[in-house]
Design a protein around this motif. Structure first.
Motif, mmCIF file in Angstrom:
data_model
loop_
_atom_site.group_PDB
_atom_site.id
_atom_site.type_symbol
_atom_site.label_atom_id
_atom_site.label_comp_id
_atom_site.label_asym_id
_atom_site.label_seq_id
_atom_site.Cartn_x
_atom_site.Cartn_y
_atom_site.Cartn_z
ATOM 1 N N LEU A 22 29.325 76.563 114.078
ATOM 2 C CA LEU A 22 30.133 77.292 113.115
ATOM 3 C C LEU A 22 29.519 78.657 112.810
ATOM 4 C CD1 LEU A 22 31.054 74.472 110.569
ATOM 5 C CD2 LEU A 22 32.387 75.340 112.502
ATOM 6 N N ALA A 23 30.389 79.633 112.589
ATOM 7 C CA ALA A 23 29.935 80.994 112.284
ATOM 8 C C ALA A 23 30.814 81.587 111.200
ATOM 9 C CB ALA A 23 29.971 81.872 113.533
ATOM 10 N N LEU A 24 30.193 82.167 110.181
ATOM 11 C CA LEU A 24 30.923 82.844 109.111
ATOM 12 C C LEU A 24 31.194 84.273 109.561
ATOM 13 C CD1 LEU A 24 31.999 82.649 106.166
ATOM 14 C CD2 LEU A 24 29.777 83.528 105.419
ATOM 15 N N GLY A 25 32.461 84.615 109.705
ATOM 16 C CA GLY A 25 32.808 85.959 110.172
ATOM 17 C C GLY A 25 34.287 86.034 110.487
ATOM 18 N N THR A 26 34.691 87.111 111.131
ATOM 19 C CA THR A 26 36.092 87.310 111.482
ATOM 20 C C THR A 26 36.267 87.267 112.988
ATOM 21 O OG1 THR A 26 35.849 89.720 111.572
ATOM 22 C CG2 THR A 26 36.459 88.748 109.451
#
Length: 328
Positions: free
Chosen positions: A71-75
């Motif tokens: 998982l990665a927090l971003g756009t």
């Protein structure tokens, strides 16, 4: 355009048209994880990207059961940088999820009272900031160009007149002002604030900029033979994706015989399906929210990536933003 967080729309046709599913995929709009889990179960490793911190919190109880998930927090506009390597597939499910709509405190719903927020990333200027501070012309342009609202000028005038007496703070407060600008809807018609709320949400989250940048990032990230699947939920989104695929595949042709010949370039994608794929009767029976969904899929070629130009893919823009870009 609400949809259940537990039923990923058009997942079955994605898995069918993209089979066999393998290698590394990017779910650029992770949400409740429905597409990611479908891809993982089909045999892929998945990078799940979402700018909403809540999506990451909700995934914690089950994500540990999938060692192939990162998982990665971003756009998704940065998905190629986030992935850090070439990928075999990208899935984008555009717009707002029902997980966000159903939480009144997020401020997306015109049917549930909550703070007038609408920020997917939960940071930056909110919808309340926009309607309380933007000029009447700018508000009208947002409602018209991003919401396709014909009564945009009338609504913008009512918003400015109301905020002079009391600033907007809640969703129902705004929805009531907007509703007074239109006739009472007949049975079966959508709520009067539907288009206006769509326009404001798109503006708050810069969704069309994100879309253009996300399509370009997916093109850069995909291996030759990699697949890009995009699910849209309204005509503005679908038109942009359709034009992007037409141009990138060399399938657009000339508008008429008197127009200048279109310069053909080496196709960067080949279309998996020439027409948009819609939900079948079985899916609609299980999930009526899928009725407005459209799926387009294309396969990456070996041609070098090329960033799309806003005008070439009919990217909706307000006159103010378009003018700023031309003056740079």
């Amino acid at each position: 355009m609400e949809r259940s967080p537990h039923i990923p729309v058009l997942l079955r046709p994605i898995l069918t048209h993209c089979a066999p599913i393998s290698g590394l995929w990017v779910d650029g709009t992770f949400g409740a994880g429905g597409y990611a889990r479908g891809l993982l179960d089909a045999g892929a490793r998945v990078i799940g990207i979402d700018r909403d911190p809540l999506a990451h919190q909700m995934a914690e109880p089950w994500a540990k059961d999938y060692p192939g998930l990162r998982l990665a927090l971003g756009t998704f506009s940065d998905l190629d940088d986030i992935a850090g390597e070439k990928v075999d597939g990208v899935v984008l499910d555009l717009g707002v999820s029902s997980m966000q709509i159903d939480q009144a405190e997020r401020g997306f719903s015109f049917q549930k009272d909550g703070p007038l927020d609408m920020r997917m990333s939960q940071d930056g200027p909110s919808a309340a900031d926009l309607v309380n501070e933007a000029s009447e012309d700018h508000i009208a342009d947002i409602l018209f160009h991003f919401g396709e609202e014909r009564a945009a000028r009338r609504m913008a005038r009512a918003i400015v007149e109301t905020r002079a007496k009391q600033p907007f703070t809640t969703t129902l407060q705004l929805a009531e002002v907007i509703a007074r600008c239109l006739p009472r809807p007949k049975p079966g018609q959508s709520h009067p604030a539907t288009r206006a709320f769509q326009g404001l949400r798109i503006a708050v989250n810069a969704e069309f900029d994100q879309l253009a940048e996300g399509l370009a990032a997916a093109e850069r990230a995909l291996k030759p033979g990699g697949l890009l699947a995009v699910v849209t939920f309204h005509s503005l989104e679908d038109r942009v994706v359709k034009r992007f695929f037409q141009q990138a595949s060399g399938a657009e042709g000339n508008a008429n015989r008197y127009a200048p010949m279109t310069i053909q370039t080496v196709p960067r994608f080949t279309l998996v399906s020439k027409k948009a794929i819609e939900a079948d009767a079985e899916e609609l029976a299980q999930n009526p929210r899928a009725r407005s969904a459209r799926l387009r899929i294309a396969r990456r070629t070996e041609a070098p990536a090329k960033a799309p130009q806003a005008a070439d893919i009919d990217l909706p823009q307000t006159p103010e933003k378009s003018h700023r870009k031309k003056s740079r």
